[in-house]
Design an enzyme around this catalytic site. Structure first.
Site, PDB file in Angstrom:
ATOM      1  N   ASP A 116       1.079  -1.009  -0.065  1.00 23.68           N
ATOM      2  CA  ASP A 116       0.285  -0.275   0.274  1.00 23.68           C
ATOM      3  C   ASP A 116       0.941   1.492  -0.039  1.00 23.68           C
ATOM      4  O   ASP A 116       2.092   1.373   0.774  1.00 23.68           O
ATOM      5  CB  ASP A 116      -1.099   0.178   1.512  1.00 23.68           C
ATOM      6  CG  ASP A 116      -1.525   1.041   1.305  1.00 23.68           C
ATOM      7  OD1 ASP A 116      -2.714   0.802   0.520  1.00 23.68           O
ATOM      8  OD2 ASP A 116      -1.338   1.871   2.498  1.00 23.68           O
TER       9      ASP A 116
ATOM     10  N   GLU B 188       1.135  -0.486  -4.961  1.00 25.60           N
ATOM     11  CA  GLU B 188       0.333   0.313  -5.152  1.00 25.60           C
ATOM     12  C   GLU B 188       1.116   1.719  -5.876  1.00 25.60           C
ATOM     13  O   GLU B 188       1.713   2.445  -4.183  1.00 25.60           O
ATOM     14  CB  GLU B 188      -0.991   0.797  -4.893  1.00 25.60           C
ATOM     15  CG  GLU B 188      -1.440   2.044  -4.923  1.00 25.60           C
ATOM     16  CD  GLU B 188      -2.569   2.680  -3.389  1.00 25.60           C
ATOM     17  OE1 GLU B 188      -3.353   3.220  -4.057  1.00 25.60           O
ATOM     18  OE2 GLU B 188      -1.909   2.089  -2.343  1.00 25.60           O
TER      19      GLU B 188
END
Length: 677
Positions: A356, A409
């Site tokens: 993330d 990401e």
């Protein structure tokens, strides 16, 4: 392979470190209350799980299995079963274990500081074990702060709002040998990959009590047959580490080595993963090395100093999330993070990690104004320490688990995110294609009558599609904060909205790259995602939603069955334009090609509600062609416009090709054609 990842009982040999080299904790709080406890603690000074090599690796930032040493471990020592505790707190003056077993008495069970300057405190407490609730009491050298902290390496935690750690283990009799043996081919870069992104707390709640979370085993009973029926190759769990603040969706983690306790114990989560594996479905996990919250019992200010986070707020505080950024330059923190990545792969049999907020790690000025950040040693904005950590993490992951994938990401144009470290890249297996997602959703939100002026928006992604190993995401971020659901973004009346959504997914599934779809999108969830409620499964009582679900199921089947859609997931060899210039009709035509030339397919997309009859397209070969997929099928709630009979190619030059054919293109739909034979 071994059935378990940890033995039921760990038997540890006595170390060779002489007792006199131990530094006993200073009695700055109440002394042990009984002579019996004092004798027990004296024995502790002879005991440790750490070797000198462990300490060397830890201090060098190279100990990638710290979870085998730090934390709490039920062991046998000198014929007595008890729990060994070890915690890193170099700036502590006194450390003890407190819990129900001692009435939370801060002085009764002190730990001993190691002699080697590692900052590790350790000890053995007899006759306590699995299920014991505990914390560490830390009296700091920094202004004498008294702190009560959860164990950073705890394998399980109390259910929030309680905040203590729980002595536990990760022993499990795994039954997924077949999956683990063959998963290399399922996770390969040329394999079909369609990922179903799931927030476990809101995928489904108890129908009889919508406020109650299903536990991991109940989720397995409902989710596994559903995902298998739908044909997704993988699921991706939004963070399932302990994160007691629900609105963070799991991204504000307090227990990095603990699964979310409100849905069950570690073995219950392992059961869910095992059942997915038995159904032929891989499991990806969200992993958050970018920041952590400032809860008083968590990592922040752990020993009274900035131990895990960078001390300078210009590098250690995240203004967007009001959280704290790991000190990526500190070796012991690097060991903590890389160990955590490997932990979920080893102990929970995860098949990959989606990392993330990588962009926030890469840039020192991320979300900061002028004067709020510190340039690196060369005067640049790149966070060299974070870049080094990500590279080292990926190298460690792929060395230990070459059959998994890491996925970044990353929303910027940082070069080489999915390129090997030895070529100067970050070493990820894949990267989210955020540009594709933004352009595609903006295009599909437009009324079809205006799309002719935005043809470049839907074709631009192919300019850079092969610069990285891209995964195409339609993730949770696109259906929250007032953005509405995917079906809610689609223009037109009810029929057109569903036709547009089926067309969007057809474009996505035939575009180069792997796929990710957030839960609910597959059946046309109407309302925006709400993490506090179940998905609206009752919508499947309606034909339009049933049709959307059937379309997604067919797309997953098409992805698996057509090698041209995955043989060259990330290579220009697998894609060729036929025509992207028919702006007036908003028609897009391209080929996807497999290793075997006979696997080539032709994709035709009609972005308007006007069907096209007798529309000539160039085709790559003579012979008969047929539809293998049509998003306008009546089985999907479409209008049923199709090419019912085989399409015969003719020796008429068109679109720069020797052969062409007349076809029917249904409204707001995509069709996939393949040569017969």
């Amino acid at each position: 392979m071994a059935k378990s990842t940890k033995t039921k009982k760990e038997v540890v040999a006595e170390p060779s470190v002489p007792k006199k080299t131990r530094k006993k904790a200073e009695p700055v709080v109440e002394a042990a209350e009984t002579a019996e406890i004092a004798v027990e603690l004296k024995n502790v000074e002879e005991y440790s799980l750490f070797s000198e090599f462990d300490i060397y690796l830890f201090k060098s930032g190279k100990h990638y299995k710290l979870y085998e040493k730090l934390g709490s471990h039920v062991v046998e020592f000198k014929g007595v079963i008890g729990t060994y505790f070890a915690v890193w707190a170099p700036n502590a003056r006194f450390v003890s274990v407190i819990g129900n077993f001692n009435g939370w008495n801060r002085g009764s069970h002190p730990l001993s500081a190691r002699w080697d300057g590692s900052g590790i405190w350790e000890g053995f407490i007899p006759n306590i074990g699995r299920g014991e609730v505990y914390k560490y009491f830390i009296h700091s050298n920094n202004h004498g702060q008294d702190l009560e902290k959860a164990d950073p390496f705890a394998l399980w935690c109390e259910v929030a709002p309680k905040t203590a750690s729980v002595v536990w283990d990760t022993w499990y009799e795994w039954q997924d040998e077949a999956w683990m043996r063959d998963r290399r081919k399922n996770n390969a870069l040329n394999a079909p990959m369609s990922v179903y992104e799931v927030h476990l707390g809101s995928w489904m709640r108890d129908p009889a009590d919508p406020e109650r979370f299903l536990n991991y085993r109940e989720i397995a009973d409902a989710m596994v047959p559903y995902v298998k029926e739908m044909g997704f190759t993988h699921v991706e769990f939004m963070p399932i580490m302990e994160a007691p603040y629900p609105p963070s969706w799991g991204y504000q983690i307090t227990g990095y080595f603990s699964c979310a306790s409100r849905m069950g114990a570690p073995q219950d989560l392992m059961y869910l993963i095992e059942k997915l594996h038995e159904a032929g479905v891989g499991v990806l996990m969200d992993w958050v090395p970018s920041h952590f919250p400032g809860d008083a019992y968590g990592l922040y200010n752990f020993d009274g100093t900035h131990l895990y986070e960078h001390a300078d707020p210009r590098k250690g505080y995240h203004p967007d999330w009001k959280s704290y950024i790991f000190n990526y330059g500190r070796n012991e923190v690097r060991s903590f993070l890389i160990s955590n990545a490997l932990f979920w792969l080893e102990r929970y049999h995860a098949d990959g990690l989606r990392v993330d907020a990588v962009a926030s790690m890469l840039y020192l000025d991320y979300s900061r104004k002028h004067g709020e950040w510190i340039p690196n040693e060369f005067g640049g904005r790149e966070n060299l320490e974070a870049i080094s950590l990500l590279r080292e993490m990926n190298e460690a992951v792929y060395k230990e688990f070459p059959d998994v994938q890491t996925i970044a990401e990353e929303s910027t144009a940082f070069p080489g995110v999915s390129r090997p470290v030895y070529l100067g890249g970050l070493g990820f297996g894949m990267k989210w294609m955020m540009g594709w997602m933004n352009d595609t959703l903006k295009y599909f939100e437009k009324d079809p009558m205006y799309r002719r002026w935005h043809q470049d928006q839907i074709t631009f992604s192919l300019v850079y599609a092969f610069s990285e190993n891209f995964m195409l995401p339609l993730s949770h971020d696109e259906v929250v904060y007032g953005k509405g659901s995917l079906i809610g973004k689609m223009p037109g009346d009810d029929w057109q909205r569903f036709a547009n959504l089926r067309l969007l997914f057809t474009y996505m599934y035939t575009h180069p790259g792997t796929k990710l779809v957030f839960m609910g999108g597959e059946f046309g969830q109407e309302r925006e995602w709400n993490f506090q409620q179940s998905l609206d499964w009752h919508l499947l009582n309606h034909g339009s939603h049933q049709g959307m679900k059937a379309c997604m199921k067919a797309l997953n089947q098409t992805l698996r069955s057509q090698p041209a859609l995955h043989d060259y997931n990330f290579s220009p060899e697998g894609f060729e334009w036929i025509d992207a210039q028919d702006r007036d009709n908003s028609i897009v035509i391209y080929m996807r090609k497999g290793i075997n030339p006979s696997d080539t397919i032709v994709v035709v997309l009609n972005m308007t509600p006007t069907p096209q009859y007798q529309y000539r397209i160039g085709v790559p070969a003579a012979g008969s062609w047929e539809e293998v997929f049509n998003s306008d099928s009546t089985a999907y709630f479409g209008s049923g416009v199709s090419n019912a009979t085989p399409i015969e190619a003719e020796p008429i030059k068109w679109h720069g090709r020797e052969q062409s054919a007349l076809i029917t293109i249904p409204p707001l739909a995509g069709i996939v054609l393949k040569r017969k034979g």
